[in-house]
Design a protein around this motif. Sequence first.
Motif, PDB file in Angstrom:
ATOM      1  N   ASN B  86     -14.494  -8.922  12.979  1.00 36.04           N
ATOM      2  CA  ASN B  86     -14.785 -10.063  12.508  1.00 36.04           C
ATOM      3  C   ASN B  86     -13.765 -11.276  12.658  1.00 36.04           C
ATOM      4  OD1 ASN B  86     -13.545 -11.978  10.019  1.00 36.04           O
ATOM      5  ND2 ASN B  86     -15.487 -11.198   9.124  1.00 36.04           N
ATOM      6  N   LYS B  90     -14.727 -15.022  14.370  1.00 41.25           N
ATOM      7  CA  LYS B  90     -13.917 -16.171  13.802  1.00 41.25           C
ATOM      8  C   LYS B  90     -13.229 -16.965  15.027  1.00 41.25           C
ATOM      9  CE  LYS B  90     -12.508 -15.487   9.210  1.00 41.25           C
ATOM     10  NZ  LYS B  90     -11.294 -15.691   8.278  1.00 41.25           N
ATOM     11  N   ILE B  93     -16.060 -18.595  17.079  1.00 40.59           N
ATOM     12  CA  ILE B  93     -16.723 -19.735  16.343  1.00 40.59           C
ATOM     13  C   ILE B  93     -15.969 -20.988  16.393  1.00 40.59           C
ATOM     14  CG2 ILE B  93     -17.203 -20.563  14.105  1.00 40.59           C
ATOM     15  CD1 ILE B  93     -18.303 -17.679  13.778  1.00 40.59           C
ATOM     16  N   SER B 111     -21.541 -25.275  10.110  1.00 41.13           N
ATOM     17  CA  SER B 111     -21.175 -24.956   8.585  1.00 41.13           C
ATOM     18  C   SER B 111     -20.269 -23.825   8.632  1.00 41.13           C
ATOM     19  CB  SER B 111     -22.309 -24.919   7.637  1.00 41.13           C
ATOM     20  OG  SER B 111     -23.442 -24.109   8.338  1.00 41.13           O
ATOM     21  N   MET B 112     -20.552 -22.814   9.519  1.00 40.80           N
ATOM     22  CA  MET B 112     -19.469 -21.829   9.685  1.00 40.80           C
ATOM     23  C   MET B 112     -18.146 -22.028  10.100  1.00 40.80           C
ATOM     24  SD  MET B 112     -20.943 -18.504  11.413  1.00 40.80           S
ATOM     25  CE  MET B 112     -22.667 -18.569  11.305  1.00 40.80           C
ATOM     26  N   ASN B 114     -16.666 -24.895   9.570  1.00 40.02           N
ATOM     27  CA  ASN B 114     -16.036 -25.466   8.555  1.00 40.02           C
ATOM     28  C   ASN B 114     -15.743 -24.635   7.266  1.00 40.02           C
ATOM     29  OD1 ASN B 114     -15.450 -27.774  10.134  1.00 40.02           O
ATOM     30  ND2 ASN B 114     -17.614 -28.638   9.764  1.00 40.02           N
ATOM     31  N   ARG B 115     -16.313 -23.786   7.152  1.00 36.68           N
ATOM     32  CA  ARG B 115     -16.679 -22.527   6.102  1.00 36.68           C
ATOM     33  C   ARG B 115     -17.201 -23.471   5.008  1.00 36.68           C
ATOM     34  NH1 ARG B 115     -11.173 -19.693   4.717  1.00 36.68           N
ATOM     35  NH2 ARG B 115     -12.795 -18.561   3.754  1.00 36.68           N
ATOM     36  N   ASP B 116     -18.084 -24.014   5.218  1.00 33.35           N
ATOM     37  CA  ASP B 116     -19.102 -24.758   4.202  1.00 33.35           C
ATOM     38  C   ASP B 116     -20.123 -23.982   3.731  1.00 33.35           C
ATOM     39  OD1 ASP B 116     -17.354 -26.952   4.154  1.00 33.35           O
ATOM     40  OD2 ASP B 116     -18.501 -28.130   5.744  1.00 33.35           O
ATOM     41  N   ASN B 117     -20.623 -24.456   2.864  1.00 39.29           N
ATOM     42  CA  ASN B 117     -22.049 -23.808   2.325  1.00 39.29           C
ATOM     43  C   ASN B 117     -23.251 -23.966   3.386  1.00 39.29           C
ATOM     44  OD1 ASN B 117     -20.738 -22.665   0.049  1.00 39.29           O
ATOM     45  ND2 ASN B 117     -21.835 -24.106  -1.411  1.00 39.29           N
ATOM     46  N   PRO B 118     -23.932 -23.218   3.739  1.00 43.16           N
ATOM     47  CA  PRO B 118     -25.083 -23.862   4.625  1.00 43.16           C
ATOM     48  C   PRO B 118     -26.024 -25.104   4.358  1.00 43.16           C
ATOM     49  CG  PRO B 118     -25.911 -21.912   3.470  1.00 43.16           C
ATOM     50  CD  PRO B 118     -24.255 -22.199   3.055  1.00 43.16           C
TER      51      PRO B 118
ATOM     52  N   GLU C 122     -18.206 -14.773   9.077  1.00 44.62           N
ATOM     53  CA  GLU C 122     -17.238 -15.906   8.191  1.00 44.62           C
ATOM     54  C   GLU C 122     -17.694 -15.829   6.720  1.00 44.62           C
ATOM     55  OE1 GLU C 122     -14.320 -17.472   7.915  1.00 44.62           O
ATOM     56  OE2 GLU C 122     -14.689 -18.678   9.785  1.00 44.62           O
ATOM     57  N   VAL C 123     -17.031 -16.367   5.786  1.00 47.02           N
ATOM     58  CA  VAL C 123     -17.285 -16.353   4.556  1.00 47.02           C
ATOM     59  C   VAL C 123     -17.019 -17.804   4.071  1.00 47.02           C
ATOM     60  CG1 VAL C 123     -16.565 -15.566   2.215  1.00 47.02           C
ATOM     61  CG2 VAL C 123     -16.551 -14.045   3.966  1.00 47.02           C
ATOM     62  N   SER C 124     -17.706 -18.212   3.559  1.00 48.10           N
ATOM     63  CA  SER C 124     -17.535 -19.927   2.938  1.00 48.10           C
ATOM     64  C   SER C 124     -16.502 -19.980   2.128  1.00 48.10           C
ATOM     65  CB  SER C 124     -18.714 -20.526   2.366  1.00 48.10           C
ATOM     66  OG  SER C 124     -19.249 -19.945   1.177  1.00 48.10           O
ATOM     67  N   LYS C 125     -15.876 -21.181   1.961  1.00 48.32           N
ATOM     68  CA  LYS C 125     -14.541 -21.253   1.318  1.00 48.32           C
ATOM     69  C   LYS C 125     -14.769 -20.761  -0.117  1.00 48.32           C
ATOM     70  CE  LYS C 125     -12.909 -25.298   3.630  1.00 48.32           C
ATOM     71  NZ  LYS C 125     -13.172 -26.647   3.654  1.00 48.32           N
ATOM     72  N   ASP C 126     -15.926 -21.407  -1.003  1.00 52.67           N
ATOM     73  CA  ASP C 126     -16.123 -21.065  -2.268  1.00 52.67           C
ATOM     74  C   ASP C 126     -16.555 -19.439  -2.571  1.00 52.67           C
ATOM     75  OD1 ASP C 126     -18.443 -21.406  -1.249  1.00 52.67           O
ATOM     76  OD2 ASP C 126     -19.304 -22.720  -2.594  1.00 52.67           O
ATOM     77  N   THR C 128     -19.236 -17.787  -1.718  1.00 53.53           N
ATOM     78  CA  THR C 128     -20.909 -17.581  -2.308  1.00 53.53           C
ATOM     79  C   THR C 128     -21.666 -17.555  -1.208  1.00 53.53           C
ATOM     80  OG1 THR C 128     -21.108 -19.897  -2.177  1.00 53.53           O
ATOM     81  CG2 THR C 128     -20.336 -19.070  -4.467  1.00 53.53           C
ATOM     82  N   TRP C 129     -21.243 -17.617   0.173  1.00 51.12           N
ATOM     83  CA  TRP C 129     -21.936 -17.364   1.430  1.00 51.12           C
ATOM     84  C   TRP C 129     -21.244 -16.404   2.202  1.00 51.12           C
ATOM     85  CZ3 TRP C 129     -26.961 -18.775   1.216  1.00 51.12           C
ATOM     86  CH2 TRP C 129     -27.574 -19.903   0.422  1.00 51.12           C
TER      87      TRP C 129
END
Lengths: 89, 120, 161
Positions: B86, B90, B93, B111-112, B114-118, C122-126, C128-129
């Motif tokens: 892992n 990281k 990425i 989005s990965m 920035n660790r955002d939602n997709p 990776e895990v998203s900040k909140d 949930t993903w």
Amino acid sequence: MLIWTITIVAVCICIALILNLWRLIQGPSVSDRILALDTMYINTIALILLYGMYMGSALYFEAALLIAMLGFVSTAALSKYLLRGDIIE
Amino acid sequence: MPLFLEIIVCVLLLIGGLFLLVGSYGLARLPDIYMRLHSPTKASTLGITGVLIASMILQSYLQDFVSIKELLITLFLLITAPVAANMIAKTAIHHEIKPLNKTRGKALVDSMRNRDNPPK
Amino acid sequence: MRFFPMPFHSLMLFVVWLLLNNSVSAGQMVLATFFAITIPWLVKDMRDEHPKIRRPFLAIRYILMVMKDIVVANVEVALLIVGPIKKLQPGFVAIPINMTSDLGITVLASTVSLTPGTVSAEVSKDKTWLYIHALHLDDEKALINEIKTRYEAPIKEIFGC
């Protein structure tokens, strides 16, 4: 039969180590090199255990345990250092 | 040493050595870093488990004492291998290493990072 | 509970000490008991709160299932590695997860890394993903479904989160 098997497996692991070394030299990115080192230490543990079996001694186990621990810690430390270079932690 | 024990140890050793070799072969052969991550984390972990169990059986026989401390290394490697994979993923990425062109879902890489939602 | 603030860790320290020394002599037992009492007492203030294991039998069944899956998945991945590379179709997938505890997410990510031809990236900040990379991606929906039903549901049940 056991000695022959140990020799064959040791040859397999040595070929594996050469392949790791090739990836370590070849690159192309730093992550590849860390991954190659990570695989190398796993192969080294196997080689040390094989040598212990060949000599019929249990002393080499401690060396294998130490390599396992240091290998993981060094992988984690190298990755963490490279991650800190970025703005996002 | 009884023959059946010797055969069990030999088979376990051969399986372990084969998987270690396949893991390293995949590391040298596969085309991009994300695919290369798969072979050491999976094949090498199973390979080292085989060698460790063989060593456990042989040492138990040689010392007339059930030597299960090899299980410690097995457990340690099983716990740490995914964590190391892992962290390397990281790193790759965050260094913006491009995946292969045919990779599906390449849009997710941004989005990965920035660790955002997709993206929808 | 005053002497054993972390009973599970105490038991583990005791067993691991005896394993490392490979003996069950009286002296080692005394030393192991000493460590099992003092080390948890020293570190009990340093740890984070984690959810307790609610269903221990389900946890044991889960571990056995994961072990079986590790062997199967390893053989599959080994065949994929040795086979033709051109036919491989790698891919990134985002999996929606709804777990609240960090420990649950860690266990899920580790399981995903060890088992079915996937590595968690990776895990998203909140939280949930979960982003994963698959070595050979046939059907995205089927993969997400498999991970959610086979691995996530038991973990949620075990930790009750």
